[in-house]
Every structure is written in C-alpha cells, then in structure tokens.
Design a protein around this motif. Structure first.
Motif, PDB file in Angstrom:
ATOM      1  N   GLY B  36      42.876  43.098  44.717  1.00  0.00           N
ATOM      2  CA  GLY B  36      41.434  42.872  44.746  1.00  0.00           C
ATOM      3  C   GLY B  36      40.854  43.327  46.070  1.00  0.00           C
ATOM      4  O   GLY B  36      41.588  43.510  47.033  1.00  0.00           O
ATOM      5  N   SER B  38      38.623  42.920  49.612  1.00  0.00           N
ATOM      6  CA  SER B  38      38.687  41.808  50.560  1.00  0.00           C
ATOM      7  C   SER B  38      37.633  40.777  50.174  1.00  0.00           C
ATOM      8  O   SER B  38      36.551  41.118  49.704  1.00  0.00           O
ATOM      9  CB  SER B  38      38.482  42.299  51.987  1.00  0.00           C
ATOM     10  N   SER B  40      38.170  38.633  47.749  1.00  0.00           N
ATOM     11  CA  SER B  40      38.266  38.350  46.319  1.00  0.00           C
ATOM     12  C   SER B  40      39.041  37.069  46.044  1.00  0.00           C
ATOM     13  O   SER B  40      39.115  36.609  44.926  1.00  0.00           O
ATOM     14  CB  SER B  40      38.926  39.517  45.598  1.00  0.00           C
ATOM     15  N   LYS B  42      42.360  36.620  46.837  1.00  0.00           N
ATOM     16  CA  LYS B  42      43.782  36.824  46.554  1.00  0.00           C
ATOM     17  C   LYS B  42      44.675  36.189  47.616  1.00  0.00           C
ATOM     18  O   LYS B  42      45.680  35.562  47.287  1.00  0.00           O
ATOM     19  CB  LYS B  42      44.089  38.325  46.398  1.00  0.00           C
ATOM     20  N   HIS B 192      45.294  45.072  48.718  1.00  0.00           N
ATOM     21  CA  HIS B 192      44.002  45.611  48.283  1.00  0.00           C
ATOM     22  C   HIS B 192      44.168  47.089  47.933  1.00  0.00           C
ATOM     23  O   HIS B 192      43.221  47.761  47.586  1.00  0.00           O
ATOM     24  CB  HIS B 192      42.948  45.441  49.379  1.00  0.00           C
ATOM     25  N   MET B 207      41.767  40.659  40.939  1.00  0.00           N
ATOM     26  CA  MET B 207      40.880  39.543  41.284  1.00  0.00           C
ATOM     27  C   MET B 207      39.560  40.038  41.833  1.00  0.00           C
ATOM     28  O   MET B 207      39.482  41.075  42.487  1.00  0.00           O
ATOM     29  CB  MET B 207      41.547  38.628  42.312  1.00  0.00           C
ATOM     30  N   HIS B 208      38.510  39.264  41.527  1.00  0.00           N
ATOM     31  CA  HIS B 208      37.192  39.572  42.060  1.00  0.00           C
ATOM     32  C   HIS B 208      36.399  38.284  42.112  1.00  0.00           C
ATOM     33  O   HIS B 208      36.360  37.541  41.139  1.00  0.00           O
ATOM     34  CB  HIS B 208      36.502  40.601  41.145  1.00  0.00           C
ATOM     35  N   GLU B 209      35.797  38.003  43.234  1.00  0.00           N
ATOM     36  CA  GLU B 209      34.987  36.799  43.426  1.00  0.00           C
ATOM     37  C   GLU B 209      35.702  35.528  42.963  1.00  0.00           C
ATOM     38  O   GLU B 209      35.110  34.669  42.301  1.00  0.00           O
ATOM     39  CB  GLU B 209      33.640  36.955  42.717  1.00  0.00           C
ATOM     40  N   ARG B 213      40.227  38.926  36.916  1.00  0.00           N
ATOM     41  CA  ARG B 213      39.464  39.695  35.941  1.00  0.00           C
ATOM     42  C   ARG B 213      40.349  40.209  34.826  1.00  0.00           C
ATOM     43  O   ARG B 213      39.954  40.330  33.680  1.00  0.00           O
ATOM     44  CB  ARG B 213      38.765  40.875  36.639  1.00  0.00           C
TER      45      ARG B 213
END
Lengths: 279, 333
Positions: B36, B38, B40, B42, B192, B207-209, B213
């Motif tokens: 993900g 930065s 995100s 993780k 990343h 991963m995101h926010e 995902r």
C-alpha cells in the motif's frame, strides 16, 4: 596556497586563543599559590610571573591550619551520595518521560526542568524549616537530602534528551527478542545510555562541589563544611584574604573535576550510538 | 510455523483510523505481502501483529489462541525493522544470539544456533564485527539472522529491502524468497514497492486508508483488480481507464495494441492519438489520448509508431475490466 596558509594560521590562532583563555585561570591560581604574599601585594610587580623565589607557606597553611582535607572528604562524601540518589531517580524518570508517557511526558519534562530554575536563594528558606523539623541541622545529611532537589531535575532533563536520541526501534526490537519493558531498559537502553549516565554523574558531582548557599545555611561546624564554603569561610578572616591558600585550595579541588571532563566526556559520547540504524 | 488470523482488527490514534476493520487469514508457511502507499496502515497492521500496538477493536489469533493481550515476547514472533535496529553495543554474534541469551539457553547451544543462522545468510565471517563495521546489505542479513535464530512461528518484515541500493535489492529479494521457502516460516512482509510485492508474495493484501482493498495471488491482483485503486496502484505504468457505455473500462498498457495486431475477432476498439513515444530499450511507452482521456500503451520497440499520428488501437475483449463509475468497485461479467 596563500589561502591554505591563512586558514591554517587562523585555525592555530583561534586554538591558541582558546587554550590561553581556558588555561589562564589555572595558571593564575598556580602561581598565586606559590607566591610570597609580599610579591603578590606589590602593585609594581608583574602579576603573571614569580618575582621572588617561590614559597610553600600557603600550601602548608592550607593543610595544617584549616581542615582542608576534611572539606575535600566531606565534598566527596556528599557528592557520592548525591550522585547515587540522582542516578537512581533520574534514570527511570528520564526513561519513562522520554518513552512511555508520550506528549504528556514532554510537558512533564519541561515542568521538571522549570523547578530547576527556582533559585536556591529563595528555596533555602522553606528548606531550612524542613531540615530543622528532620533534625538534620549542621549535618552533612541535610545536604545529601537537599542537593537532589536541583540535581535530579537537571539530570533527568539531560538524560531525557539523550534517551530520546536512541532509536525507539532498538527498544522495540528488544521487546520482540524476548525482553519485558524493564528488561529492555536494563539490557539494551542502559548500556546505550552509559555516555549519558556518565555525563549526569559528572554534572551532578560538579553541581554539588560548586554549591554554596545551602551549605552555608545548613552547616556551621568547620569539620562538616564542604569545599565551597570551607575555603571561603575559613580563609577569609575578617577582611584578610589568604589568597595563596584560597587559590591553592581551589586549584587542588578543581583538578580531579577537570580531569574527569577531559578524559571521559569526549571519548564516550562520540561513536557508541552511531552506525547501527540507517536512515 | 503457524496460522495467523486477523479478525475485524481496528486501530485508531485519536481521531485517525489507521487500521479499519481488517479481516485476513494467513496460512501456515505462507508469504503474505501487505502492499500500500504510505499512510495506508500496513505498518500499523504489522505492529499490531507484533504486539507493539494494541488493537482498538477485533482480535489477533496466532495458532488458535487470541494474543491481543499477550506481550510481544510471548507471541513467538520475530521482526525485521526497516532500519534493522541492530544493537550498536553488541557484536554481530551477540546481536544474533540476543533472543537466545534472553531465553537463558546454554552457551554451546547458542553458538550452534547462531552459526546455523549466520551460515544460512552467509555472514559467518562477520560474527566478531560491530554493527558499525558492516555494510547496509550485511546489516540487513544480521537482522534477518537474528529474527530466524529463535525459529519464530511468524516472521514479520517491515520494508527490509528499502534501505538497500537498487543493485543489492534485486539479489536480496531473490535470496529472501529462497530461504523463506527453505525454512517455511509464515511471513508477513510490508512494502510500498509493488514490484517487490509481486515478486515475493504468495498472496498480496493491497491496503488503502486502513482497509484491505483486495487480497489474492499476484496474478489475481494484477489481472483481476477488485477496484480502481488496486488497478491504479499495481502495475507501472498503471491501468488505463476510459468511460464507455456508463461504465469505467480498464485495460493494462501492455495489452493495448494496434487493432490489426490483435488476434481477437472482435476487440474493443479505440481511436488512439499518439502524442509522445518513449523508447526504453526492452519496450517503448506511447503516451496519448482517447478522446480527451490520457492513456498509455506499452508496445514493442520494433513497432513503427510516429508521434502525432492517430491510429486504431484495441484490447482483446477478455483483457478488459469493468468498474463502477461511482464507487470504483470492479464488476465481473
């Protein structure tokens, strides 16, 4: 080429200036210690050299007619006790303020430092009341009790910034590698803090040796005086200053501290904590 | 070796939800990559697995037992930090031996195990040096050896290759994968860098926010992205998106070719205006527009393409992906 010579000359000039600047007090103390009083008090004499043959009378006065060695021992005694208390309190305090408490820690740290800024000239009045309630007047233990009030805040503050410079990951690594929080402190953070701890030991000792007001207020017996008040109260009699003995006493007392600074600080602070964490 | 289950894991720092309801199961011996941008979440997710952070919600299960309140040292995990976090005051030997020393293992046994780990990573000759006397790549190996020496149930790695220079990174990646297979330890790896993720992972969780995902094999992630975020994040250059028939149509630059070269009888056709061509040796990138939308094509450098020309391009129907215009979620059809 010329530029090179000039910069070299500038460097050497600067170096020479600072050497003279920092060494001259010691030099003046040294020659005053061995100067005859007649030589010292004659304003036409060159003050920077011995104009008459040297004398050991001041040193003799210092060691035979005052309790100079007792002052030294008292200072050492109080100094060691205060250093032990300071280290025992400052290390865990600095560690927890630097790491565990987060933003609160920072404010608390500043608060602790602020207490250091309250001058002893104010504090000795309430403190003398406490000392008398505890029955510690005219005892070295009064100083052992009171001195940590300024050494602990100062040293905690100093050590706190030192511990902050040790990467947090190293500590977390220790937690993962099987240590408890306390274990990580003892096995990893403490060994890495040795330069910082040596620094606070030296500072705490110097603060104690320099202290004047509390010692003056709480100690009356000559046999219980520390070096700071011992010299000035025993060697200034009425309006007579025993300059030779005063200088000698000050010089002898400052040599160990000067050596401590010279040998320990530079050496240990450099190098140890570098080179493991790449950023 | 162990199974790690994350069930509805959340972590908030004040108002910020760093990790937001993550459900993942990591199989025994699997190499899972958390990928993900930065911020995100993780690294936070990994720190939760390690026990360096406490979850605000959900549970972490290692080998069948909930470890939410178990301190890091009792979780049977090992971790390699991005900075390697070697103990600066200990020799390489004592660094690697540290987890065993803390356990109170006897000296002969420690020596045997340290030599095994050092041998595995080819750093046997460095054991007497201090960390400041070894190179970046060697530090990374020391950190991995220290992580492996205890035979952890789960190995966590936080961007362990990001501090290496590009050349070393390639060979380090290869070795990492090799010895992970060799000892078969369950591994969670944060990065990343999508090339690293594609190359290393048995599965990748994008991963995101704070949310996962998509989770799937590198092939799945690349060819069947769950939404426009995954499609845009994985792959360089990223997937092209064109609005068509009320949907977002997505296709990979390397599957976007001149229409006459496509074997498919009925490809999806576009009029591609080529504005600039970059010849990168192995392939060339053609930057241009379809209508007013910017699009990139990854073409063979042998293909004759002129800047400024407009040509019929197309994508084989099976290679086109569709996404919802509003939500960005993938639509299978």
């Amino acid at each position: 080429m010329l530029k090179k010579i000039l910069s070299k000359a500038g460097f050497c000039g600067g170096l020479a200036f600072f050497i003279v600047f920092s060494a001259s007090p010691f030099y003046i103390m040294l020659i005053t210690m061995f100067k005859k009083s007649h030589d010292l008090f004659n304003p036409t004499n060159n003050p920077f050299i011995l104009n008459e043959p040297f004398t050991a009378e001041h040193v003799k006065l210092l060691f035979t007619q005052t309790l100079y060695t007792t002052f030294l021992l008292n200072t050492l005694y109080v100094g060691v006790a205060v250093v032990l208390i300071t280290v025992a309190l400052s290390v865990p305090a600095a560690f927890s303020l630097a790491r565990i408490a987060g933003r609160w820690g920072e404010n608390l740290g500043i608060g602790i430092f602020l207490t250091y800024l309250i001058p002893p000239t104010l504090l000795f009045i309430p403190l003398s009341r406490i000392i008398s309630v505890l029955g510690l007047q005219n005892s070295l233990w009064s100083l052992v009790l009171v001195y940590p009030t300024f050494t602990v805040p100062f040293c905690t503050w100093l050590l706190m910034s030192f511990i902050k410079s040790i990467p947090r990951e190293i500590e977390e690594q220790a937690l993962i590698d099987g240590c408890s929080r306390l274990g990580a402190l003892v096995k990893v953070i403490l060994p890495l803090s040795v330069p910082g701890i040596i620094t606070i030991i030296v500072f705490a000792f110097t603060l104690v040796a320099n202290e004047y007001i509390y010692a003056l207020a709480f100690i009356q017996d000559s046999a219980k005086k520390t070096i700071g008040i011992g010299l000035t109260t025993e060697l200034v009699r009425g309006d007579v200053f025993y300059w030779g003995a005063l200088m000698g006493g000050a010089l002898i007392a400052s040599i160990p501290v000067a050596l401590l600074y010279t040998f320990f600080l530079d050496r240990i602070i450099s190098g140890l904590a570098m080179g493991t964490v790449r950023r | 070796m162990a199974i790690v289950e994350l069930k509805g894991i959340s972590k908030s720092f004040g108002q910020v939800r760093a990790v937001d309801g993550v459900d993942v199961e990591i199989k025994d011996g699997e190499f899972l990559v958390l990928l993900g941008p930065s911020g995100s979440g993780k690294t936070t997710l990994m720190r939760l697995c390690a026990g360096l952070e406490r979850p605000t919600g959900g549970s972490i299960v290692i080998d069948g037992s909930v470890v939410n309140d178990v301190p890091p040292r009792e979780r049977g995990i090992a971790m390699v930090f991005q900075s390697y976090a070697l103990y600066p005051h200990k020799t390489v030997f004592r660094n690697i031996a540290f987890p065993l020393t803390v356990e109170g293992m006897d000296k002969a046994e420690i020596r045997k195990k340290v030599e095994w780990a050092a041998g595995l990573l080819g750093i046997g000759h460095l054991l007497d040096r201090m960390p400041s006397q070894v190179s970046g790549g060697e530090k990374q190996r020391v950190a991995i050896a220290r992580a492996l020496v205890r035979r952890p149930k789960v190995l966590l790695m936080d961007e362990p290759l990001s501090n290496l220079d590009a050349k070393v990174r390639h060979s380090a990646r290869d070795e990492l994968k090799k010895f992970q297979r060799e000892i078969g330890v369950t591994t969670i790896y944060v990065t990343h860098d999508q090339a690293e993720a594609m190359g290393l992972g048995d599965r990748i969780a994008v991963m995101h926010e704070g949310k996962v995902r998509q989770i799937g094999t590198p092939d799945d992630i690349y060819h069947y992205p769950a939404d426009t975020f995954v499609a845009g994040f994985v792959g360089t250059p990223p997937m092209n998106f064109i609005e068509k028939d009320g949907l977002l149509t997505g296709f990979r630059p390397e599957l976007f070719h001149p229409a006459e070269l496509i074997s498919d009888q009925d490809p999806v056709r576009f009029r591609f205006r080529i504005e600039r061509v970059e010849n990168l040796g192995a392939y060339s990138l053609a930057y241009g527009t379809i209508g007013s939308v910017k699009v990139i094509a990854n073409l063979s450098p042998r293909l004759r393409i002129r800047e400024g020309e407009e040509r019929d391009f197309g994508v084989s129907r099976q290679d086109v992906r569709y996404f919802d215009k509003q939500t960005g979620a993938g639509i299978r059809r």
